[in-house]
Structure formats: structure tokens, C-alpha cells
Design an enzyme around this catalytic site. Structure first.
Site, short mmCIF file in Angstrom:
data_model
loop_
_atom_site.label_atom_id
_atom_site.label_comp_id
_atom_site.label_asym_id
_atom_site.label_seq_id
_atom_site.Cartn_x
_atom_site.Cartn_y
_atom_site.Cartn_z
N TYR A 86 30.85 32.41 43.23
CA TYR A 86 32.15 33.15 42.57
C TYR A 86 32.32 34.56 42.64
O TYR A 86 33.24 35.25 43.16
CB TYR A 86 32.08 32.70 40.90
CG TYR A 86 33.04 33.25 40.10
CD1 TYR A 86 34.61 32.64 40.08
CD2 TYR A 86 32.76 34.20 39.10
CE1 TYR A 86 35.41 33.02 39.23
CE2 TYR A 86 33.67 34.77 38.41
CZ TYR A 86 34.84 34.16 38.44
OH TYR A 86 36.00 34.63 37.62
N ASP A 88 41.41 33.70 30.81
CA ASP A 88 40.99 35.09 31.06
C ASP A 88 42.01 36.18 30.66
O ASP A 88 43.00 36.18 31.52
CB ASP A 88 40.73 35.08 32.68
CG ASP A 88 40.12 36.34 33.14
OD1 ASP A 88 40.01 37.43 32.31
OD2 ASP A 88 39.58 36.40 34.12
#
Length: 129
Positions: free
Chosen positions: A20, A44
Site C-alpha cells: 500500500y 478517508d
């Protein structure tokens, strides 16, 4: 995750988190989204409207397409099929460089794909370098 599914190993989760970080640096929404399960959720920052499914997640990360970030993993804690990690993202943009240090909390399926991600940060955490 049902109790009949196996929990990914800590090494598998660690590899996904490392992947990631590298994917964020790549500036490719499809590379980042490929780490997620098909029906994953993303919030997010926490408190924003959750994105559901890989297509929605790819669109969310589309803002990074073609950009170059530098990431640094500062701390990683793994428990079962979950991870919480603190990291730094440095992004040059429009003649300035911005830095933020979110804490992401993720869950993983038995193959190590991200099934949910919640990012803890706010715009007030962003610094201009």
C-alpha cells in the site's frame, strides 16, 4: 469475516501494508485499488462519506494519478485480521510541499486483501514544508 475463513498471517498483512505504501508512491489509482477486495469500504478521512467497492475506491484514489508522493511507515500494529499504522506522506504540489501523518486502520480477508480502511486525519494535520 466468518469464523470459517482463515485469518491472514501477520507477514501477509505486513506485505499488504508495505504494498500500500509503495502503491501510494506510484501515483496510480488502479495499483492502489488492486490491493482492496471487490466489495471493500474506504472512509478517508473518518467521518466522510464511505466509498464502497473497488470502482468507487479507484475513483477516490484517482486524485493521485500521475502525482509523486513519498511515504514512510512510522509504526505498524497487527492484531488478527486487522492492522493500524501511522505513516507520513509528503507530496509536492503546485510549487509547495505538503506533509501529513495519518493513522490508517484496515481489515483484511484471508488472502490479505483490504476489506475496510479508515484513515484518521484532518485538514488541520496538513503541514506545508
Amino acid at each position: 469475516m466468518s469464523t470459517t475463513e482463515s485469518i491472514p498471517s501477520a507477514d501477509t498483512i505486513r506485505a499488504t501494508v508495505t504494498g500500500y505504501m509503495a502503491a501510494l508512491e506510484s501515483g496510480s489509482s488502479t495499483t492502489i485499488a488492486a490491493l482492496y477486495a471487490d466489495d471493500a469500504t474506504l472512509e478517508d478521512p473518518v467521518g466522510s462519506e464511505p466509498k464502497v467497492g473497488r470502482d468507487s475506491i479507484t475513483k477516490f484514489y484517482g486524485a493521485l494519478d500521475g502525482s509523486k508522493q513519498k511515504t514512510e511507515l512510522l509504526s505498524l500494529k497487527i492484531s488478527g485480521a486487522n492492522a493500524a499504522f501511522h505513516f507520513r506522506v509528503t507530496t509536492p504540489m503546485g510549487g509547495a510541499t505538503y506533509e501529513v501523518e495519518p493513522i490508517d486502520v484496515m481489515t483484511f480477508d484471508d488472502k490479505g486483501r483490504i476489506t475496510s480502511m479508515r484513515a484518521f486525519w484532518s485538514p488541520s494535520d496538513m503541514r506545508t514544508l
